[in-house]
Design a protein around this motif. Structure first.
Motif, PDB file in Angstrom:
ATOM      1  N   ASP A   1       0.740  -1.105   0.104  1.00  0.00           N
ATOM      2  CA  ASP A   1       0.104  -0.075   0.130  1.00  0.00           C
ATOM      3  C   ASP A   1       0.806   1.423  -0.041  1.00  0.00           C
ATOM      4  O   ASP A   1       0.279   2.275  -0.638  1.00  0.00           O
ATOM      5  CB  ASP A   1      -1.115   0.085   1.254  1.00  0.00           C
ATOM      6  N   ALA A   2       1.939   1.318   0.624  1.00  0.00           N
ATOM      7  CA  ALA A   2       2.784   2.411   0.720  1.00  0.00           C
ATOM      8  C   ALA A   2       3.535   2.579  -0.483  1.00  0.00           C
ATOM      9  O   ALA A   2       3.506   4.002  -0.999  1.00  0.00           O
ATOM     10  CB  ALA A   2       3.979   2.038   1.776  1.00  0.00           C
ATOM     11  N   ILE A   3       3.632   1.830  -1.629  1.00  0.00           N
ATOM     12  CA  ILE A   3       4.269   2.152  -2.737  1.00  0.00           C
ATOM     13  C   ILE A   3       3.042   2.722  -3.852  1.00  0.00           C
ATOM     14  O   ILE A   3       3.314   3.661  -4.348  1.00  0.00           O
ATOM     15  CB  ILE A   3       4.711   0.572  -3.445  1.00  0.00           C
ATOM     16  N   LYS A   4       2.136   2.030  -3.736  1.00  0.00           N
ATOM     17  CA  LYS A   4       0.698   2.466  -4.226  1.00  0.00           C
ATOM     18  C   LYS A   4       0.383   4.144  -3.757  1.00  0.00           C
ATOM     19  O   LYS A   4       0.356   4.799  -4.640  1.00  0.00           O
ATOM     20  CB  LYS A   4      -0.506   1.362  -3.936  1.00  0.00           C
ATOM     21  N   SER A   5       0.587   4.225  -2.429  1.00  0.00           N
ATOM     22  CA  SER A   5       0.062   5.604  -1.899  1.00  0.00           C
ATOM     23  C   SER A   5       1.076   6.452  -2.289  1.00  0.00           C
ATOM     24  O   SER A   5       0.569   7.653  -2.500  1.00  0.00           O
ATOM     25  CB  SER A   5      -0.131   5.411  -0.320  1.00  0.00           C
ATOM     26  N   ALA A   6       2.466   6.216  -2.225  1.00  0.00           N
ATOM     27  CA  ALA A   6       3.457   7.207  -2.413  1.00  0.00           C
ATOM     28  C   ALA A   6       3.034   7.771  -3.958  1.00  0.00           C
ATOM     29  O   ALA A   6       3.340   9.016  -4.313  1.00  0.00           O
ATOM     30  CB  ALA A   6       4.618   6.744  -2.284  1.00  0.00           C
ATOM     31  N   GLY A   7       2.943   6.817  -4.685  1.00  0.00           N
ATOM     32  CA  GLY A   7       2.588   7.293  -6.220  1.00  0.00           C
ATOM     33  C   GLY A   7       1.246   7.823  -6.497  1.00  0.00           C
ATOM     34  O   GLY A   7       1.272   8.892  -7.334  1.00  0.00           O
ATOM     35  N   ALA A   8       0.454   7.430  -5.680  1.00  0.00           N
ATOM     36  CA  ALA A   8      -0.945   8.099  -5.910  1.00  0.00           C
ATOM     37  C   ALA A   8      -0.962   9.671  -5.269  1.00  0.00           C
ATOM     38  O   ALA A   8      -1.677  10.531  -5.760  1.00  0.00           O
ATOM     39  CB  ALA A   8      -2.187   7.405  -5.150  1.00  0.00           C
ATOM     40  N   ALA A   9      -0.101  10.019  -4.098  1.00  0.00           N
ATOM     41  CA  ALA A   9      -0.042  11.258  -3.696  1.00  0.00           C
ATOM     42  C   ALA A   9       0.363  12.408  -4.616  1.00  0.00           C
ATOM     43  O   ALA A   9       0.381  13.370  -4.473  1.00  0.00           O
ATOM     44  CB  ALA A   9       0.842  11.214  -2.492  1.00  0.00           C
ATOM     45  N   LYS A  10       1.225  11.721  -5.691  1.00  0.00           N
ATOM     46  CA  LYS A  10       1.729  12.581  -6.607  1.00  0.00           C
ATOM     47  C   LYS A  10       0.951  13.438  -7.336  1.00  0.00           C
ATOM     48  O   LYS A  10       0.948  14.430  -8.012  1.00  0.00           O
ATOM     49  CB  LYS A  10       2.547  11.915  -7.696  1.00  0.00           C
ATOM     50  N   LYS A  11      -0.442  12.885  -7.563  1.00  0.00           N
ATOM     51  CA  LYS A  11      -1.600  13.818  -8.162  1.00  0.00           C
ATOM     52  C   LYS A  11      -1.778  14.973  -7.393  1.00  0.00           C
ATOM     53  O   LYS A  11      -2.335  15.797  -8.079  1.00  0.00           O
ATOM     54  CB  LYS A  11      -2.903  12.938  -7.845  1.00  0.00           C
ATOM     55  N   GLY A  12      -1.494  15.345  -6.034  1.00  0.00           N
ATOM     56  CA  GLY A  12      -1.541  16.461  -5.582  1.00  0.00           C
ATOM     57  C   GLY A  12      -0.505  17.578  -5.900  1.00  0.00           C
ATOM     58  O   GLY A  12      -0.452  18.656  -5.301  1.00  0.00           O
ATOM     59  N   GLY A  13       0.308  17.163  -6.609  1.00  0.00           N
ATOM     60  CA  GLY A  13       1.487  18.331  -7.034  1.00  0.00           C
ATOM     61  C   GLY A  13       2.118  18.403  -5.566  1.00  0.00           C
ATOM     62  O   GLY A  13       2.530  17.570  -4.788  1.00  0.00           O
ATOM     63  N   THR A  14       2.560  19.829  -5.654  1.00  0.00           N
ATOM     64  CA  THR A  14       3.765  20.208  -4.631  1.00  0.00           C
ATOM     65  C   THR A  14       3.060  21.485  -3.998  1.00  0.00           C
ATOM     66  O   THR A  14       3.640  21.888  -2.992  1.00  0.00           O
ATOM     67  CB  THR A  14       5.039  20.722  -5.198  1.00  0.00           C
ATOM     68  N   SER A  15       1.890  22.086  -4.340  1.00  0.00           N
ATOM     69  CA  SER A  15       1.508  23.124  -3.378  1.00  0.00           C
ATOM     70  C   SER A  15       1.259  22.979  -2.320  1.00  0.00           C
ATOM     71  O   SER A  15       0.769  21.926  -1.515  1.00  0.00           O
ATOM     72  CB  SER A  15       0.192  23.937  -4.454  1.00  0.00           C
ATOM     73  N   PRO A  16       1.135  24.028  -1.192  1.00  0.00           N
ATOM     74  CA  PRO A  16       0.537  23.905   0.054  1.00  0.00           C
ATOM     75  C   PRO A  16      -0.798  23.277  -0.037  1.00  0.00           C
ATOM     76  O   PRO A  16      -1.718  23.732  -0.782  1.00  0.00           O
ATOM     77  CB  PRO A  16       0.471  25.138   0.629  1.00  0.00           C
ATOM     78  N   VAL A  17      -1.291  22.668   1.129  1.00  0.00           N
ATOM     79  CA  VAL A  17      -2.707  22.285   1.410  1.00  0.00           C
ATOM     80  C   VAL A  17      -3.517  23.311   2.284  1.00  0.00           C
ATOM     81  O   VAL A  17      -2.995  24.033   3.355  1.00  0.00           O
ATOM     82  CB  VAL A  17      -2.524  20.808   2.348  1.00  0.00           C
ATOM     83  N   SER A  18      -4.414  23.855   1.376  1.00  0.00           N
ATOM     84  CA  SER A  18      -5.007  24.931   1.844  1.00  0.00           C
ATOM     85  C   SER A  18      -6.364  24.791   2.822  1.00  0.00           C
ATOM     86  O   SER A  18      -6.719  25.393   3.485  1.00  0.00           O
ATOM     87  CB  SER A  18      -5.845  25.834   0.763  1.00  0.00           C
ATOM     88  N   ALA A  19      -6.859  23.349   2.744  1.00  0.00           N
ATOM     89  CA  ALA A  19      -7.981  22.937   3.596  1.00  0.00           C
ATOM     90  C   ALA A  19      -8.080  21.461   3.680  1.00  0.00           C
ATOM     91  O   ALA A  19      -7.613  20.858   2.695  1.00  0.00           O
ATOM     92  CB  ALA A  19      -9.214  23.612   3.107  1.00  0.00           C
ATOM     93  N   VAL A  20      -8.498  20.934   4.661  1.00  0.00           N
ATOM     94  CA  VAL A  20      -8.720  19.438   4.984  1.00  0.00           C
ATOM     95  C   VAL A  20     -10.394  19.203   5.283  1.00  0.00           C
ATOM     96  O   VAL A  20     -10.689  19.957   6.148  1.00  0.00           O
ATOM     97  CB  VAL A  20      -8.048  19.094   6.074  1.00  0.00           C
ATOM     98  N   LEU A  21     -11.037  18.529   4.547  1.00  0.00           N
ATOM     99  CA  LEU A  21     -12.332  18.361   4.443  1.00  0.00           C
ATOM    100  C   LEU A  21     -12.726  16.915   4.931  1.00  0.00           C
ATOM    101  O   LEU A  21     -12.148  16.100   4.320  1.00  0.00           O
ATOM    102  CB  LEU A  21     -12.915  18.713   3.086  1.00  0.00           C
ATOM    103  N   ASP A  22     -13.392  16.945   5.675  1.00  0.00           N
ATOM    104  CA  ASP A  22     -14.260  15.272   6.129  1.00  0.00           C
ATOM    105  C   ASP A  22     -15.537  15.353   5.071  1.00  0.00           C
ATOM    106  O   ASP A  22     -16.301  16.183   4.606  1.00  0.00           O
ATOM    107  CB  ASP A  22     -14.710  15.500   7.185  1.00  0.00           C
ATOM    108  N   TYR A  23     -15.503  13.955   4.727  1.00  0.00           N
ATOM    109  CA  TYR A  23     -16.866  13.666   3.512  1.00  0.00           C
ATOM    110  C   TYR A  23     -18.221  14.074   4.435  1.00  0.00           C
ATOM    111  O   TYR A  23     -18.426  13.865   5.703  1.00  0.00           O
ATOM    112  CB  TYR A  23     -16.832  12.268   3.545  1.00  0.00           C
ATOM    113  N   PRO A  24     -19.088  14.761   3.791  1.00  0.00           N
ATOM    114  CA  PRO A  24     -19.168  15.223   2.604  1.00  0.00           C
ATOM    115  C   PRO A  24     -19.169  16.662   2.398  1.00  0.00           C
ATOM    116  O   PRO A  24     -19.991  17.280   1.601  1.00  0.00           O
ATOM    117  CB  PRO A  24     -20.447  14.613   1.747  1.00  0.00           C
ATOM    118  N   GLU A  25     -18.120  17.254   3.238  1.00  0.00           N
ATOM    119  CA  GLU A  25     -18.069  18.757   3.127  1.00  0.00           C
ATOM    120  C   GLU A  25     -17.778  19.084   1.559  1.00  0.00           C
ATOM    121  O   GLU A  25     -17.121  18.678   1.090  1.00  0.00           O
ATOM    122  CB  GLU A  25     -16.966  19.078   4.176  1.00  0.00           C
ATOM    123  N   LYS A  26     -18.047  20.545   1.507  1.00  0.00           N
ATOM    124  CA  LYS A  26     -17.771  21.412   0.288  1.00  0.00           C
ATOM    125  C   LYS A  26     -16.605  22.198   0.266  1.00  0.00           C
ATOM    126  O   LYS A  26     -16.095  22.648   1.404  1.00  0.00           O
ATOM    127  CB  LYS A  26     -19.061  22.058  -0.213  1.00  0.00           C
TER     128      LYS A  26
END
Length: 551
Positions: A408-433
């Motif tokens: 899972d860590a190999i899969k996850s480390a590659g999957a996280a690349k979708k998020g690019g390199t920018s800062p995280v502006s917000a963390v949302l819990d399902y199903p927030e807008k």
């Protein structure tokens, strides 16, 4: 000469095979030679150093597993000799939010042609929704579907019906089963459906589901939140809602969730209660009448120019392979960075597939409260999975493992690349807008359809979906653009794949160039100038998450 292997990060102690490699073959990388002890299929990894039992396996610069047994240099790492492992993480008071934004000069003055809504959002499509508040109304939704789609010009010709008719004709002419099995399908490309009555309305979408009653009250609340996200969505002009009356997901609950997302909600919304209305014929005729009136109103909305900052892109992967994390995922990660730099919003979800990169994602949060929330959501999710007997280590599917994602860590480390390199502006819990521009983290399962459903419910008006094996996932109201991680898949499944990023593996395109090409295509789709294959194929997948353990 085409490069045969790749080290993804300087700190890695494994190499990725970019093509099939033979036993005893000697491969070169950065001046070092490696003799392979066995065949290494493309997408798989082999040891760049000798491992003893429990030695750390590192890829993408992070811990992704540990050796079950000694592994010689040049040997393939596989489930037989490696087990899942991931680094620990904790809340840090250090915010790592500095980043180098990509050059956006070429896009700063660009716009897309979208549907402007009263709340300031801009849609990439214009749909009407028909929604049951409870599964008991699914049949009535189907009755409405049959009554409306064909007459209003939204039904698509069944491209396989002519094939079935040809088989019937053969059978009547005396063909046997063997001859039937040898019949080749030929698609009829001349068939066309009736013209639309409402040319500015892209379609009527029917969101059937199996929730709304039974289960726990939190399920009903989450469902109403998700449905409110679709009703208030920028791609939606209005909705018809069918309620039975006695279910857990009450109309008042839905209205409360709508107000949370849009306090000044003004879209046409028709709510019918069957137990109050009485006879089914009265309910259905009233629903048809109100829906028709709503479509007349929706048809008045036309596309107008909008800045790219009005785009909200969901980032998703499914049917991933060993190339996903080094081609398609980082490519849309670059697209994500471009959009963030332009003032737009992106959503990275699939929390089980952030296992092993929790520290990085937490540290990238601009706000300590969000960093804390992300860690709490990740730990709670992992604990629930473990209690159910399915930790994150059980996340990779058989298809993932077969194509090189063995932990899972190999899969996850590659999957996280979708998020690019920018800062995280917000963390949302399902199903927030989504309320903030920039990179938003949304707690969802890794399940393709559940996660895509959630991202759109949170505001994504287009979804970028990477795949290495091929998957037909779509969404009722948001175009889901499919990107292949390898050229072979693109060539084999062009009916569902929009963009090939196998060019990165082939060595003919850089990640940045692919990311820029993807953004150009997103603008075309957002403007209605190009149609995603998922929309062409009518792939309207919709599965609400009940907050149970789903990897």
């Amino acid at each position: 000469m085409k490069q045969k292997v790749l080290k993804v990060h300087p700190d890695d102690n494994v190499l990725v095979a970019l093509q099939d490699l033979s036993q005893h073959e000697v491969v070169q990388y950065n001046g070092a030679s490696y003799t392979l002890t066995e065949p290494i299929p493309a997408k798989h990894k082999f040891a760049a150093t000798a491992f003893d039992k429990e030695d750390a396996i590192t890829m993408y610069g992070v811990l992704v597993g540990r050796a079950k047994q000694p592994i010689p240099v040049g040997s393939r790492i596989a489930v037989e000799n490696v087990h899942h492992a991931a680094g620990s993480y904790a809340l840090s008071d250090q915010r790592k939010t500095a980043w180098t934004a990509p050059d956006i000069t070429r896009w700063q003055q660009k716009t897309f042609m979208g549907y402007h809504r009263a709340d300031g959002s801009v849609g990439t499509a214009n749909y009407w929704l028909v929604i049951p508040l409870v599964f008991c109304e699914n049949r009535n939704v189907e009755v409405l579907k049959e009554a409306l789609l064909g007459e209003l010009g939204y039904s698509r010709p069944d491209k396989y019906a002519a094939f079935t008719r040809s088989l019937i004709a053969q059978q009547k002419a005396g063909a046997n089963a063997t001859q039937i099995l040898e019949t080749i399908y030929a698609e009829d490309t001349t068939a066309a459906g009736p013209a639309r009555i409402f040319e500015n309305v892209d379609g009527i979408k029917f969101l059937s589901h199996d929730g709304g009653c039974g289960g726990i009250r939190q399920d009903a609340q989450s469902l109403c939140g998700l449905l409110a996200g679709y009703i208030t969505h920028a791609n939606v002009a209005g909705a018809t809602v069918l309620s039975l009356g006695c279910q857990n997901a009450q109309v008042s609950m839905l209205q409360e969730e709508i107000r949370k997302r849009d306090p000044h909600f003004t879209k046409p919304l028709y709510i019918l209660d069957q137990q109050q209305t009485g006879a089914e014929s009265v309910l259905i005729s009233q629903a048809i009448r109100q829906t028709f009136a709503g479509l007349m109103e929706a048809n008045r909305c036309t596309r107008r120019p909008a800045p790219l900052s009005k785009l909200c892109i969901g980032l998703e992967c499914g049917g991933s392979d060993g190339f996903s994390g080094i081609s398609a995922n980082p490519a849309i990660g670059y697209t994500s960075d471009l959009l963030v730099a332009l003032g737009g919003s992106v959503i990275l979800a699939e929390f089980p597939e952030l296992c092993g990169v929790e520290q990085e994602m937490s540290d990238r949060c601009t706000d300590m409260e969000d960093a804390t929330r992300f860690i709490q959501l990740m730990r709670t999710y992992q604990q629930r999975a473990e209690v159910a007997g399915s930790g994150f280590d059980m996340n990779p599917s058989p298809g993932n493992i077969k194509d090189g994602l063995i932990t899972d860590a190999i899969k996850s480390a590659g999957a996280a690349k979708k998020g690019g390199t920018s800062p995280v502006s917000a963390v949302l819990d399902y199903p927030e807008k989504v309320q903030q521009p920039g990179l938003n983290l949304l707690c969802t399962p890794g399940n393709d359809v559940e996660s895509t459903t959630a991202e759109v419910g949170s505001g994504a008006n287009i979804v970028l979906f990477t795949t290495g094996l091929g998957t037909p996932t779509g969404n009722p109201i948001a175009p889901v653009i499919k990107l292949s991680s390898n050229t072979r898949l693109y060539e084999r499944m062009q009916d569902i794949i929009d963009i090939n990023t196998g060019t990165i593996i082939d060595g003919t395109e850089t990640i940045a160039a692919a990311g820029e090409r993807i953004l150009d295509y997103v603008i075309q789709v957002a403007s209605g100038a190009a149609i995603a294959k998922s929309v062409v194929n009518g792939q309207d997948d919709f599965i609400p998450w009940k907050r149970g353990v789903s990897l």
